[in-house]
Structures are given as C-alpha cells and as structure tokens.
Design a protein around this motif. Structure first.
Motif, short mmCIF file in Angstrom:
data_model
loop_
_atom_site.label_atom_id
_atom_site.label_comp_id
_atom_site.label_asym_id
_atom_site.label_seq_id
_atom_site.Cartn_x
_atom_site.Cartn_y
_atom_site.Cartn_z
N ARG A 75 -10.03 14.35 6.59
CA ARG A 75 -9.21 13.35 7.69
C ARG A 75 -7.86 13.71 7.93
O ARG A 75 -7.35 12.94 8.82
N GLU A 83 -1.72 0.67 11.65
CA GLU A 83 -2.66 0.03 12.20
C GLU A 83 -2.22 -0.89 13.65
O GLU A 83 -3.19 -1.39 14.42
N HIS A 107 2.75 -1.33 11.07
CA HIS A 107 2.42 0.05 10.42
C HIS A 107 1.51 0.64 11.31
O HIS A 107 1.46 0.21 12.43
N PRO A 163 -15.66 -2.09 3.96
CA PRO A 163 -17.16 -1.99 4.05
C PRO A 163 -17.84 -3.32 3.70
O PRO A 163 -17.27 -4.02 2.82
N HIS A 191 -7.83 -6.12 9.23
CA HIS A 191 -8.52 -4.74 8.80
C HIS A 191 -9.78 -4.90 7.96
O HIS A 191 -9.69 -5.89 7.40
N TYR A 216 -0.20 9.16 12.77
CA TYR A 216 1.27 9.02 12.17
C TYR A 216 2.16 9.67 13.12
O TYR A 216 3.30 9.05 13.32
N TRP A 262 -19.02 -1.41 8.11
CA TRP A 262 -18.06 -2.35 7.76
C TRP A 262 -18.25 -3.60 8.33
O TRP A 262 -19.36 -4.03 9.11
N LEU A 319 0.86 -1.09 -0.06
CA LEU A 319 -0.12 -0.05 0.09
C LEU A 319 0.68 1.21 0.11
O LEU A 319 0.64 2.28 -0.80
N TYR A 373 -18.70 -4.54 0.09
CA TYR A 373 -17.62 -5.14 -0.55
C TYR A 373 -17.93 -6.79 -0.74
O TYR A 373 -17.74 -7.23 -1.68
N SER A 404 -5.54 11.53 10.80
CA SER A 404 -4.46 10.77 10.43
C SER A 404 -3.21 11.14 10.86
O SER A 404 -2.25 10.56 11.37
N PHE A 436 -8.06 7.63 -1.51
CA PHE A 436 -9.57 7.99 -1.64
C PHE A 436 -9.90 8.13 -3.15
O PHE A 436 -11.15 8.03 -3.45
N SER A 483 -10.08 -4.14 -2.27
CA SER A 483 -9.57 -2.89 -2.05
C SER A 483 -7.97 -2.85 -1.85
O SER A 483 -7.52 -1.66 -1.71
N THR A 484 -7.41 -3.97 -1.66
CA THR A 484 -6.00 -4.00 -1.50
C THR A 484 -5.31 -4.68 -2.84
O THR A 484 -4.90 -4.15 -3.78
C1 LIG Z 1 -5.82 -5.83 4.30
C2 LIG Z 1 -5.34 -4.86 4.51
C3 LIG Z 1 -6.39 -3.55 4.38
C4 LIG Z 1 -7.60 -3.48 3.95
C5 LIG Z 1 -8.46 -4.42 3.48
C6 LIG Z 1 -7.70 -2.06 3.74
C7 LIG Z 1 -9.10 -1.55 3.22
C8 LIG Z 1 -9.41 -0.21 3.40
N1 LIG Z 1 -8.61 0.83 4.04
C9 LIG Z 1 -9.09 2.07 4.02
C10 LIG Z 1 -8.63 3.31 4.12
C11 LIG Z 1 -7.47 3.37 4.90
N2 LIG Z 1 -6.34 2.79 5.35
C12 LIG Z 1 -5.24 3.22 5.60
C13 LIG Z 1 -4.02 2.92 5.77
C14 LIG Z 1 -3.77 1.47 5.80
N3 LIG Z 1 -4.56 0.33 5.31
C15 LIG Z 1 -3.95 -0.74 5.29
C16 LIG Z 1 -4.51 -2.09 5.03
C17 LIG Z 1 -5.74 -2.24 4.49
N4 LIG Z 1 -6.74 -1.46 4.17
C18 LIG Z 1 -2.72 -0.49 5.83
C19 LIG Z 1 -1.30 -1.48 6.00
C20 LIG Z 1 -2.68 0.82 6.09
C21 LIG Z 1 -1.50 1.66 6.65
C22 LIG Z 1 -0.39 2.53 5.64
C23 LIG Z 1 0.76 3.12 6.34
O1 LIG Z 1 0.44 4.11 6.49
O2 LIG Z 1 1.55 2.35 6.46
C24 LIG Z 1 -5.70 4.68 5.60
C25 LIG Z 1 -4.66 5.78 6.32
C26 LIG Z 1 -4.60 5.78 7.74
C27 LIG Z 1 -5.77 6.50 8.19
O3 LIG Z 1 -6.04 7.65 7.98
O4 LIG Z 1 -6.42 5.69 9.19
C28 LIG Z 1 -6.98 4.74 5.26
C29 LIG Z 1 -7.84 6.24 5.44
C30 LIG Z 1 -10.22 1.78 3.17
C31 LIG Z 1 -11.32 2.87 3.13
C32 LIG Z 1 -10.20 0.53 2.99
C33 LIG Z 1 -11.48 -0.17 2.21
C34 LIG Z 1 -12.32 0.06 1.31
#
Ligand SMILES: C=CC1=C(C)c2cc3[nH]c(cc4nc(cc5[nH]c(cc1n2)c(C)c5CCC(=O)O)C(CCC(=O)O)=C4C)c(C)c3C=C
Ligand SMILES: [Fe+2]
Length: 515
Positions: A159, A435, A433, A354, A351, A167, A402, A115, A357, A163, A132, A287-288
């Motif tokens: 956001r 999360e 990371h 929604p 993680h 961080y 979700w 990501l 999905y 965020s 986004f 999404s990933t």
């Molecule tokens: C399997 C892992 C992940 C899924 C599934 C996933 C779906 C998903 N994420 C968002 C929105 C955000 N994700 C953010 C950070 C983030 N997401 C993952 C993994 C998955 N996301 C990781 C590893 C990280 C961290 C990245 C990093 O900075 O190292 C963020 C940004 C952080 C925050 O503001 O919270 C957002 C926003 C959606 C909407 C989504 C599914 C639709």
C-alpha cells in the motif's frame, strides 16, 4: 525522547499473544476506576444503568466497561445532566464531594489519544506497518494471529506507494524532530504547541523532480497535523485553567510519534496522580479509540505506578452539546457561502469501518455516527436550517465490505439525481489530515464536479474552535468525580486476568459510598 519504530515493534508486547492468552477482545484497563465510578453513581442514585452494565455484552464498548465513566452513553440525556458543574456537590451516600476537593493537591493530567501520521515519506511504510499490525485494524481469527505481522509487512509494503502519493500531494512528510525534542524539554507535557514554522525541503519536491523546492512549514502536512493536535492540547489546557482546573495535557499517538508510550513516560515523570483519558475521536470505534484504549490497558497493567494511578476514560463524546453546536455553527457558516443555501445537500462523510466490525464485533461506531447526525440536524432545525442531508462512509481499504453507502458512490448518485450544490462535512475527524485534505478536497471534489455537481463546499474540521475546546474542557471536568484507582496489584491482575475484573466490577453493583 525519540523512539525508534523498530524498537517499538520489538518492545511492544504482541497484541496477538495478548488476545490469544486471554481469549477475549475485552480490554481490562481501568476496571477499578470504573468500579469506583459505579460506587459513586450507584450511591448517588444518579445513574443506575451504568452501574449494572458489567456483563460481557454484544456491544463492544459496553463490554469495555469504561462506559461507566460516562453515564450519558446509556442515555440520550446530555452528560451534564448527570454530572455536576465545577464546585457543585456530587452526592454520595455518606458525604458531599466537591470537584475542588477532588482536585485538592492532586496533579491532574489529560491524555489526548489520536492516530498519528508519518513524518516523512520514508515513514509511510513503517507507519502503515504499525497500523496494520494492530489486531484492532486487521482482525484475524485467533488461529491465524501468528500471521498478523507478516501480513502487516506485506500490506504496508504493497500500500505504501499509493499512500505516499496521497501524503506527497498534500505536502509530504517533514522532520518532526523538534516536536519530540520539545517533548524531552517537557514543553509538550505543559501542553505547549510546537508549531512547525520552519522551512523544510520536502520529499515531495524530490518526487516531483523539481529539485530543492522549498515549502514553508505551514504546508508541511504532518507538522500541520501535529501542530493542530498540539494546538488543541494547548487550547484545552488554557480552557481548563480558565475553569479553575490546573491540568497538564499530553498527546499520545497510536501509530506514530509521539507514541502513547512516550506520553505515558512523560506522565510518569511528571508524577501525575489523576488522569483523564480523552480519545480525540468523537464517536467510538473498536478500530480507533478502542485500539488506543486497549494499548493503554496493556501499558497500565504492566506498570506498578500506573496501576495505582487514579484515572478515568471518556470513551466518546459525539453527543455533547458544545460539540454539536460547534459543528452546526461551521455548517451554517459554510452554507452561507452558497447563492441558495437552502438548495444545498449536506453530505456528512465519516471514515468507514469494515461492516463486520459493526455486525459481528458489535462496534457502536455506526449507531453513534447516526445519532450524532440526528443531533446536528436537530440543532440546525432549531436554527431554521432544514436542508436535505445524507451520511456516507469514506476511506475504505482492502477487499472486504465496509459500511455503506460509500461516499464516492453517494456523490455520483446525487449528481445523477440532479443535485447541483453539495456541502461535504467530515464528521469523524476533529483535525485536518489526509482524509480531509486529499480524499475529500481533491478526489471527491473532482468526482462531484464530474458527476454534475456545480458548486462544491467543504466544512473545515473543528480544530481549535473555541466552543468545541471549551466543551472538551467541560467533558474533562465533568469526568473528574469519576476518576478512581485501579487498586489492584499487578500480580493480582495478571493472575486473575479478566475474571478478576468482572467479579470486582460485579461486586460494585451493590456497593455504596464514595471513591
Ligand atoms: C474515526 C476515524 C477513523 C476510523 C474509524 C478508522 C478506521 C480504519 N482506518 C484504516 C486504515 C487506514 N487509515 C489510515 C489513515 C487514517 N485513518 C484515520 C481515521 C480513522 N480510521 C485518520 C485520521 C487517518 C489519517 C492519518 C494521518 O496520516 O494523518 C490509513 C493511512 C492512509 C492511507 O493509506 O489511506 C490507513 C491504511 C482501517 C483499516 C480502519 C478500520 C478497520
Ligand atoms: Fe483510518
């Protein structure tokens, strides 16, 4: 070469227009590669299910048709039951093909997809914008796709402060120039890690108003995160070489540097001839991995070199023995830190995505996650570890529903039920990371202690755990017989679009012979 985010946004074709013009969410990357895979597996009679799964199914991953490269996706059987070890013969109708002969003089590349994350606190908003603006993250009805970018701008700006706080609390951002510089020098292409052992002045220090508070690079979150990914790349490269597969390993991030586009440029410069694409997400989600593969597909279709480059994709690998065993090892080890390990409740935290999905778009994420947990618990049971466990979903964003149960609510509920010892296991990530380091280690721990839980533990992400890396290397090796060429001209692909893909794949059903 450092790519500027603005330029990326300007040059990357709009996914909204892509989806609108094709009227489908189905990516077309690698169709002929799968076609050749189908030929191989049909011909060998090894796995017929994969050969007939060419319809636009309700399952998002099935319809992505990459699954043909990974027969075990359609079976509970481990992948290595179907794929043979290095130098073993893979039967085709007419001849035996050894992996050594498949490698031959080919230049093998492995592309790790992930990501990415913001390098500095200033990067947080543009990083969020990239995230986004991805139609696989915010799925708008086709009629409203023109709103994707304005909406991304609005949400990212709204956001960003929250965020940034997250961080900042884990070290903030820092310049990663040296990583992209290193990429210019081809060190990344060689899979060499570019750890951040430098000393940075962190934006966090400014935020905290404590002037020039200097933190050693090891606390620099993004260098740390990227370093882990680059270390993983390097360890994977070493493991492949040890297994007699000389390969270069590349890292391509979806929303930040080094962008997937940059990795692809390097792959082209290195004249790689066979590429294995390996998303660093154990379980598939639209999404990933889906989003990264869709992007790759676009890049491939627009590039003459890539269109003819042989490649395959490992869409998910949560069911691999090495991965399951590595996680079970970590869980077992962490349980030992409790006074009464058998009383600890294991809380797997994935993680979330929604709900729509899974329920509307057919994302296999939840099913794969549940199967993954079953496999881990079976493995633990073999080791006489019979703890109570639960699966919950974290990190929800926005107003929609979700996947449930949510991790925070689960923790509160467990506390109410009198659980005193809890072990959190991050399950959808293979590196630390935000999360894990902030949401789990800080927020959830605090919540757990407030909810009556007395002893809290957390299993680390797999990182470079040797069993895990070795297993990833095996996954790459096992996929090599299935590498094939797209063998379709750019023009043809553009002209016939998705229909050409489906008909070509269908033709493969009855086809026999090797690649
Ligand atoms: C399997 C892992 C992940 C899924 C599934 C996933 C779906 C998903 N994420 C968002 C929105 C955000 N994700 C953010 C950070 C983030 N997401 C993952 C993994 C998955 N996301 C990781 C590893 C990280 C961290 C990245 C990093 O900075 O190292 C963020 C940004 C952080 C925050 O503001 O919270 C957002 C926003 C959606 C909407 C989504 C599914 C639709
Ligand atoms: Fe996310």
């Amino acid at each position: 070469m450092m790519m500027n985010c603005g330029a990326m946004n300007a040059t990357t074709p709009s996914s909204a227009s892509w989806s609108a013009s094709h009227g489908s969410k189905i990516p077309m990357l690698l169709p002929r590669a799968i076609c050749s895979t189908h030929r191989m597996c049909c011909g060998s009679g090894v796995h017929v299910d994969a050969c007939v799964s060419t319809n636009v199914s309700r399952n998002a991953k099935d319809s992505m048709i990459w699954s043909g490269t990974s027969p075990s996706l359609y079976s509970k059987q481990p992948i290595n039951k179907f794929l043979l070890p290095l130098r073993a013969s893979v039967a085709s109708t007419s001849q035996d093909v050894t992996i050594a002969s498949l490698i031959g003089r080919e230049k093998i590349g492995v592309l790790l997809l992930n990501l990415g994350g913001p390098e500095t606190l200033e990067d947080v908003q543009p990083f969020l914008f990239n995230l986004f603006a991805d139609p696989d993250i915010i799925r708008l009805p086709r009629l409203f796709r023109f709103l994707q970018k304005p909406l991304a701008q609005f949400i990212s700006v709204t956001r960003a402060p929250k965020s940034k706080e997250g961080y900042a609390s884990i070290g903030g951002g820092s310049p990663l120039r040296h990583i992209t510089d290193a990429q210019d020098q081809n060190t990344v292409a060689d899979g060499k890690p570019v750890p951040c052992y430098e000393t940075h002045t962190h934006p966090m220090s400014i935020l905290l108003g404590i002037g020039l508070f200097i933190l050693p690079g090891v606390f620099c979150f993004n260098c740390y995160f990227l370093s882990i990914v680059f270390f993983q790349a390097e360890e994977l490269r070493k493991s492949l070489w040890e297994k007699q597969v000389p390969a270069r390993v590349y890292v391509g991030m979806r929303y930040w540097h080094p962008f997937t586009e940059e990795a692809i440029q390097q792959i082209k410069r290195d004249r790689i001839t066979k590429l294995v694409v390996l998303p660093l997400y154990p379980q598939f989600s639209i999404s990933t991995s889906g989003s990264s593969l869709r992007l790759l597909e676009r890049i491939f279709r627009e590039d003459e070199y890539l269109v003819s480059m042989q490649h395959t994709v490992i869409p998910s690998w949560y069911q691999r023995e090495g991965y399951i065993k590595a996680l079970a090892n970590l869980i077992g080890k962490e349980l030992e830190t409790f006074d009464h390990p058998e009383q600890v409740v294991i809380c797997f935290s994935a993680h979330g995505v929604p709900l729509a999905y899974v329920e509307e778009a057919g994302d296999p994420y939840k099913a794969e996650m549940e199967e993954c947990i079953d496999l881990i618990m079976e493995e633990l049971e073999k080791r006489k570890i019979m703890n109570a466990y639960t699966l919950a979903y974290q990190s929800r964003v926005g107003p929609v529903e979700w996947l449930k149960p949510y991790t925070d609510e689960t923790i509160i509920e467990l506390g109410k039920r009198g659980v005193k010892c809890l072990l959190a296991v991050p399950i959808s990530f293979v590196s630390e990371h935000i999360e894990t380091l902030e949401e789990i280690d800080v927020e959830y721990k605090e919540l757990a202690l407030k909810s009556g839980i007395e002893k809290w533990g957390r299993v680390p992400a797999l990182g470079c755990e040797p069993t895990f890396i070795s297993d990833l290397a095996d996954a790459v090796i096992e996929s090599l017989p299935y590498v094939g060429a797209m063998a379709v001209s750019n023009i043809e692909a553009r002209q016939f679009g998705i229909f050409a893909v489906f008909s070509s794949t269908r033709q493969c059903r009855g086809a026999t012979g090797s690649v």
